[in-house]
Design an enzyme around this catalytic site. Structure first.
Site, PDB file in Angstrom:
ATOM      1  N   GLY A 159     -13.391 -18.857  11.430  1.00 50.28           N
ATOM      2  CA  GLY A 159     -13.224 -17.449  11.803  1.00 50.28           C
ATOM      3  C   GLY A 159     -13.731 -16.460  10.772  1.00 50.28           C
ATOM      4  N   ASP A 160     -14.064 -16.920   9.549  1.00 49.25           N
ATOM      5  CA  ASP A 160     -14.521 -15.975   8.516  1.00 49.25           C
ATOM      6  C   ASP A 160     -15.929 -15.465   8.811  1.00 49.25           C
ATOM      7  OD1 ASP A 160     -12.335 -15.759   6.882  1.00 49.25           O
ATOM      8  OD2 ASP A 160     -12.984 -17.286   5.438  1.00 49.25           O
TER       9      ASP A 160
ATOM     10  N   LEU B 122      12.515  -3.105   5.334  1.00 49.85           N
ATOM     11  CA  LEU B 122      12.480  -4.059   4.212  1.00 49.85           C
ATOM     12  C   LEU B 122      12.217  -5.484   4.689  1.00 49.85           C
ATOM     13  CD1 LEU B 122      15.393  -2.582   2.025  1.00 49.85           C
ATOM     14  CD2 LEU B 122      12.958  -2.048   1.908  1.00 49.85           C
TER      15      LEU B 122
ATOM     16  N   TYR C  67      -3.062 -10.065  15.524  1.00 47.59           N
ATOM     17  CA  TYR C  67      -2.905  -8.948  14.582  1.00 47.59           C
ATOM     18  C   TYR C  67      -4.003  -7.905  14.809  1.00 47.59           C
ATOM     19  CZ  TYR C  67      -3.531  -6.302  10.265  1.00 47.59           C
ATOM     20  OH  TYR C  67      -3.725  -5.285   9.368  1.00 47.59           O
TER      21      TYR C  67
ATOM     22  N   TYR D 266      -8.925   0.270   6.688  1.00 46.07           N
ATOM     23  CA  TYR D 266      -9.029  -0.262   5.329  1.00 46.07           C
ATOM     24  C   TYR D 266      -9.876  -1.516   5.334  1.00 46.07           C
ATOM     25  CZ  TYR D 266      -4.322   1.932   5.288  1.00 46.07           C
ATOM     26  OH  TYR D 266      -3.231   2.738   5.452  1.00 46.07           O
TER      27      TYR D 266
ATOM     28  N   SER E 267      -7.500  -1.037  10.310  1.00 45.31           N
ATOM     29  CA  SER E 267      -8.054  -2.104   9.470  1.00 45.31           C
ATOM     30  C   SER E 267      -9.483  -2.379   9.879  1.00 45.31           C
ATOM     31  CB  SER E 267      -7.208  -3.358   9.690  1.00 45.31           C
ATOM     32  OG  SER E 267      -7.867  -4.499   9.194  1.00 45.31           O
TER      33      SER E 267
ATOM     34  N   ARG F 203     -13.647 -21.487   6.027  1.00 43.88           N
ATOM     35  CA  ARG F 203     -12.398 -21.236   6.754  1.00 43.88           C
ATOM     36  C   ARG F 203     -12.784 -20.745   8.155  1.00 43.88           C
ATOM     37  NH1 ARG F 203      -8.196 -16.839   4.285  1.00 43.88           N
ATOM     38  NH2 ARG F 203      -9.854 -15.407   4.912  1.00 43.88           N
TER      39      ARG F 203
ATOM     40  N   LYS G 192      -4.010  -3.710  16.138  1.00 49.28           N
ATOM     41  CA  LYS G 192      -4.660  -2.528  15.535  1.00 49.28           C
ATOM     42  C   LYS G 192      -5.603  -1.873  16.544  1.00 49.28           C
ATOM     43  CE  LYS G 192      -2.781  -2.694  11.428  1.00 49.28           C
ATOM     44  NZ  LYS G 192      -1.718  -1.755  11.090  1.00 49.28           N
TER      45      LYS G 192
ATOM     46  N   ILE H  53       0.844  -1.204   0.000  1.00 49.60           N
ATOM     47  CA  ILE H  53       0.000   0.000   0.000  1.00 49.60           C
ATOM     48  C   ILE H  53       0.879   1.254   0.000  1.00 49.60           C
ATOM     49  CG2 ILE H  53      -1.869   1.227   1.190  1.00 49.60           C
ATOM     50  CD1 ILE H  53      -2.669  -1.534   2.421  1.00 49.60           C
TER      51      ILE H  53
HETATM   52  P1  NAD Z   1       3.341  -4.642   3.517  1.00 46.67           P
HETATM   53  O1  NAD Z   1       3.879  -5.730   4.358  1.00 46.67           O
HETATM   54  O2  NAD Z   1       3.427  -4.753   2.045  1.00 46.67           O
HETATM   55  O3  NAD Z   1       3.985  -3.239   3.955  1.00 46.67           O
HETATM   56  C1  NAD Z   1       4.409  -2.991   5.267  1.00 46.67           C
HETATM   57  C2  NAD Z   1       5.817  -2.429   5.187  1.00 46.67           C
HETATM   58  O4  NAD Z   1       6.281  -2.158   6.514  1.00 46.67           O
HETATM   59  C3  NAD Z   1       6.803  -3.402   4.556  1.00 46.67           C
HETATM   60  O5  NAD Z   1       7.530  -2.713   3.556  1.00 46.67           O
HETATM   61  C4  NAD Z   1       7.710  -3.823   5.715  1.00 46.67           C
HETATM   62  O6  NAD Z   1       9.036  -4.083   5.276  1.00 46.67           O
HETATM   63  C5  NAD Z   1       7.611  -2.622   6.625  1.00 46.67           C
HETATM   64  N1  NAD Z   1       7.847  -2.876   8.054  1.00 46.67           N
HETATM   65  C6  NAD Z   1       7.302  -3.835   8.826  1.00 46.67           C
HETATM   66  N2  NAD Z   1       7.723  -3.687  10.093  1.00 46.67           N
HETATM   67  C7  NAD Z   1       8.555  -2.610  10.113  1.00 46.67           C
HETATM   68  C8  NAD Z   1       9.300  -1.952  11.130  1.00 46.67           C
HETATM   69  N3  NAD Z   1       9.312  -2.376  12.398  1.00 46.67           N
HETATM   70  N4  NAD Z   1      10.035  -0.869  10.798  1.00 46.67           N
HETATM   71  C9  NAD Z   1      10.057  -0.410   9.517  1.00 46.67           C
HETATM   72  N5  NAD Z   1       9.379  -1.007   8.519  1.00 46.67           N
HETATM   73  C10 NAD Z   1       8.631  -2.083   8.819  1.00 46.67           C
HETATM   74  O7  NAD Z   1       1.804  -4.423   3.965  1.00 46.67           O
HETATM   75  P2  NAD Z   1       0.657  -3.531   3.309  1.00 46.67           P
HETATM   76  O8  NAD Z   1      -0.371  -4.443   2.755  1.00 46.67           O
HETATM   77  O9  NAD Z   1       1.248  -2.478   2.462  1.00 46.67           O
HETATM   78  O10 NAD Z   1       0.031  -2.917   4.648  1.00 46.67           O
HETATM   79  C11 NAD Z   1       0.413  -1.632   5.133  1.00 46.67           C
HETATM   80  C12 NAD Z   1      -0.338  -1.365   6.433  1.00 46.67           C
HETATM   81  O11 NAD Z   1      -1.740  -1.451   6.175  1.00 46.67           O
HETATM   82  C13 NAD Z   1      -0.045  -2.353   7.553  1.00 46.67           C
HETATM   83  O12 NAD Z   1      -0.001  -1.649   8.774  1.00 46.67           O
HETATM   84  C14 NAD Z   1      -1.238  -3.289   7.519  1.00 46.67           C
HETATM   85  O13 NAD Z   1      -1.488  -3.844   8.781  1.00 46.67           O
HETATM   86  C15 NAD Z   1      -2.346  -2.331   7.108  1.00 46.67           C
HETATM   87  N6  NAD Z   1      -3.481  -3.010   6.474  1.00 46.67           N
HETATM   88  C16 NAD Z   1      -3.255  -3.805   5.377  1.00 46.67           C
HETATM   89  C17 NAD Z   1      -4.327  -4.484   4.791  1.00 46.67           C
HETATM   90  C18 NAD Z   1      -4.109  -5.396   3.609  1.00 46.67           C
HETATM   91  O14 NAD Z   1      -4.979  -6.247   3.339  1.00 46.67           O
HETATM   92  N7  NAD Z   1      -3.022  -5.259   2.850  1.00 46.67           N
HETATM   93  C19 NAD Z   1      -5.624  -4.353   5.326  1.00 46.67           C
HETATM   94  C20 NAD Z   1      -5.818  -3.513   6.423  1.00 46.67           C
HETATM   95  C21 NAD Z   1      -4.724  -2.844   6.981  1.00 46.67           C
HETATM   96  N1  UFG Z   2     -11.005 -16.919   0.395  1.00 45.42           N
HETATM   97  C1  UFG Z   2     -11.235 -18.081  -0.317  1.00 45.42           C
HETATM   98  N2  UFG Z   2     -10.149 -18.791  -0.735  1.00 45.42           N
HETATM   99  C2  UFG Z   2      -8.874 -18.397  -0.498  1.00 45.42           C
HETATM  100  C3  UFG Z   2      -8.652 -17.198   0.230  1.00 45.42           C
HETATM  101  C4  UFG Z   2      -9.751 -16.484   0.670  1.00 45.42           C
HETATM  102  O1  UFG Z   2     -12.387 -18.459  -0.553  1.00 45.42           O
HETATM  103  O2  UFG Z   2      -7.939 -19.112  -0.895  1.00 45.42           O
HETATM  104  C5  UFG Z   2     -12.164 -16.146   0.845  1.00 45.42           C
HETATM  105  C6  UFG Z   2     -12.228 -16.006   2.351  1.00 45.42           C
HETATM  106  O3  UFG Z   2     -12.910 -17.104   2.916  1.00 45.42           O
HETATM  107  C7  UFG Z   2     -12.991 -14.685   2.500  1.00 45.42           C
HETATM  108  C8  UFG Z   2     -12.586 -13.876   1.260  1.00 45.42           C
HETATM  109  O4  UFG Z   2     -12.048 -14.823   0.353  1.00 45.42           O
HETATM  110  O5  UFG Z   2     -14.355 -14.953   2.438  1.00 45.42           O
HETATM  111  C9  UFG Z   2     -11.546 -12.820   1.554  1.00 45.42           C
HETATM  112  O6  UFG Z   2     -10.472 -13.430   2.262  1.00 45.42           O
HETATM  113  P1  UFG Z   2      -9.092 -12.691   2.508  1.00 45.42           P
HETATM  114  O7  UFG Z   2      -8.219 -13.626   3.283  1.00 45.42           O
HETATM  115  O8  UFG Z   2      -8.562 -12.135   1.246  1.00 45.42           O
HETATM  116  O9  UFG Z   2      -9.512 -11.428   3.392  1.00 45.42           O
HETATM  117  P2  UFG Z   2     -10.251 -11.339   4.812  1.00 45.42           P
HETATM  118  O10 UFG Z   2     -11.508 -10.573   4.575  1.00 45.42           O
HETATM  119  O11 UFG Z   2     -10.354 -12.645   5.460  1.00 45.42           O
HETATM  120  O12 UFG Z   2      -9.196 -10.514   5.650  1.00 45.42           O
HETATM  121  C10 UFG Z   2      -8.748  -9.244   5.216  1.00 45.42           C
HETATM  122  C11 UFG Z   2      -7.292  -9.014   5.633  1.00 45.42           C
HETATM  123  C12 UFG Z   2      -7.184  -8.969   7.126  1.00 45.42           C
HETATM  124  C13 UFG Z   2      -8.154  -8.001   7.712  1.00 45.42           C
HETATM  125  C14 UFG Z   2      -9.550  -8.313   7.221  1.00 45.42           C
HETATM  126  C15 UFG Z   2     -10.539  -7.282   7.696  1.00 45.42           C
HETATM  127  O13 UFG Z   2      -6.478 -10.044   5.147  1.00 45.42           O
HETATM  128  O14 UFG Z   2      -5.895  -8.495   7.451  1.00 45.42           O
HETATM  129  O15 UFG Z   2      -9.570  -8.292   5.793  1.00 45.42           O
HETATM  130  O16 UFG Z   2     -10.155  -6.051   7.210  1.00 45.42           O
HETATM  131  F1  UFG Z   2      -8.116  -8.151   9.043  1.00 45.42           F
END
Ligand code: NAD
Ligand code: UFG
Length: 340
Positions: free
Chosen positions: A295-296, A33, A150, A178, A124, A293, A154, A12
């Site tokens: 917990g979903d 990284l 996790y 998000y 999140s 799965r 948050k 992101i």
């Molecule tokens: P990502 O893992 O691609 O990016 C996170 C970055 O933080 C990475 O580049 C990693 O190297 C860096 N990092 C981790 N720990 C660190 C530390 N202690 N010091 C410095 N850098 C560090 O993840 P993303 O998908 O880009 O997510 C970004 C943020 O958004 C996270 O906080 C994640 O929890 C939150 N978020 C992500 C999602 C999702 O589905 N991708 C959903 C909701 C919230």
């Molecule tokens: N799913 C499948 N097959 C797969 C993977 C996922 O059917 O192989 C389904 C899951 O059961 C769910 C949907 O696709 O119904 C989305 O699953 P994701 O794992 O992509 O996402 P989640 O909604 O479970 O979780 C995401 C983030 C979490 C965050 C949550 C709420 O991964 O970090 O959204 O924001 F906590």
């Protein structure tokens, strides 16, 4: 604005850097990284014509954060850095509490010591736990719960930031919740590059499509939804990135600590997303139905009206756009950045 972006080399964060350059901001990335590749900076530079300064370091390393904030004046921080895998957090809770909580405490402390109080934080939809269907679409005042270590990080970080903002009126904190970020930059130069076998739906789908995985298992088709599969609020990562820029425009004017959903407000089922993806792919995606799965939640989607009201922001891209761009990225980069 001059922005510090923690975790800016990640999925992101890298898309947000591109959106920030398009809006005329300057930026420095602080990233250890641990879950990203410096190759993402080359891609930011190819797209934007500019390259952010990268400080390789841990947000929990006080000497690194202090010397960075001593050496440069920032207008705001966007704080992405942290670990994010739900399943891994169950296996390694200490690592998640240490990295996400302890790391953020150091960052917050150094920010206030440097008079830097504008913060946009990656929260999140996980903070809504397993939502009660009667609370859908989820407003920011819906009940909060943690269903994994996790999610707990948050929720606790939100609580810590709420308390700090209540105690000190200098803080301006936006808690961006998000929903399900997916997709990639339309150039195909940047996208999601997970380690190992993906847990999340979209990267699993794209890796099946490219042939790295055999078939998708859809977890459950007996949910009380329109087609029996789970419903989520998928948001294109470029919409999400633009949401951060819209938030930055307002952060200094919004005192205290304000939670804001970043979602589309539309629920899309797993089966519908697979159909959209097949349209982008031009052929069927190998898939089968399997058990639920654990917990979903059956359904989870946002009421996205506060983001529109406060930031003038809403999503522009639909599920077809998300699938087209995710497939464009994966097909041009079969092994992701391949340099982690
Ligand atoms: P990502 O893992 O691609 O990016 C996170 C970055 O933080 C990475 O580049 C990693 O190297 C860096 N990092 C981790 N720990 C660190 C530390 N202690 N010091 C410095 N850098 C560090 O993840 P993303 O998908 O880009 O997510 C970004 C943020 O958004 C996270 O906080 C994640 O929890 C939150 N978020 C992500 C999602 C999702 O589905 N991708 C959903 C909701 C919230
Ligand atoms: N799913 C499948 N097959 C797969 C993977 C996922 O059917 O192989 C389904 C899951 O059961 C769910 C949907 O696709 O119904 C989305 O699953 P994701 O794992 O992509 O996402 P989640 O909604 O479970 O979780 C995401 C983030 C979490 C965050 C949550 C709420 O991964 O970090 O959204 O924001 F906590």
């Amino acid at each position: 604005m001059n922005i510090l972006i923690t975790g800016g080399a990640g999925y992101i964060g890298s898309h947000t850097c591109v959106a920030a350059y398009a809006a005329g901001h300057t930026m420095t990335i602080l990233d250890d990284l641990s879950n990203s590749s410096p190759e993402s900076l080359n891609r930011i530079e190819t797209i934007s014509g500019k390259r952010p300064r990268l400080v390789v370091g841990d947000i929990g390393d006080r000497s690194v954060v202090r010397s960075l904030l001593d050496s440069e004046t920032f207008d705001a921080v966007i704080h992405f850095a942290g670990f994010k895998a739900v399943g891994e957090s169950v296996a390694k809770p200490w690592e998640y509490y240490q990295n996400n909580i302890a790391g953020t405490l150091v960052l917050l402390d150094e920010m206030r010591k440097h008079g830097l109080y504008n913060l946009v934080f990656s929260s999140s939809a996980t903070v809504y736990g397993n939502p009660d269907p009667k609370n859908l679409p989820l407003r920011e005042d819906a009940p909060l719960a943690a269903v994994s270590p996790y999610g707990q990080t948050k929720l606790w970080l939100e609580d810590i930031m709420r308390a700090m903002a209540a105690a000190d009126p200098n803080w301006h904190i936006l808690l961006l919740r998000y929903f399900n970020p997916v997709g990639a930059h339309e150039s195909g130069l940047m996208g999601e590059d997970p380690n190992g076998i993906p847990n999340n739906l979209m990267p699993y789908i794209t890796q099946v499509a490219i042939g790295r995985l055999k078939e998708l298992t859809i977890f459950g088709n007996d949910y009380p939804t329109r087609d029996g599969t789970c419903i989520r609020d998928y948001i294109h990562v470029c919409d999400l990135a633009e949401g951060h820029i819209a938030a930055l425009r307002r952060v200094a004017e919004l005192p205290g600590c304000t939670p804001v959903n970043l979602g589309s407000g539309n629920g899309v089922s797993v089966a519908e997303l697979v159909t959209s993806f097949e349209k982008a792919l031009g052929r069927p995606l190998p898939h089968r139905y399997g058990p639920r799965r654990p917990g979903d939640a059956a359904a989870c989607y946002a009421d996205a009206s506060r983001a529109l009201e406060l930031f003038g922001w809403k999503t522009k891209r639909n599920a077809d756009d998300m699938c087209r761009d995710a497939w464009n990225w994966q097909s041009k980069n079969p092994q992701g950045y391949h340099t982690k």
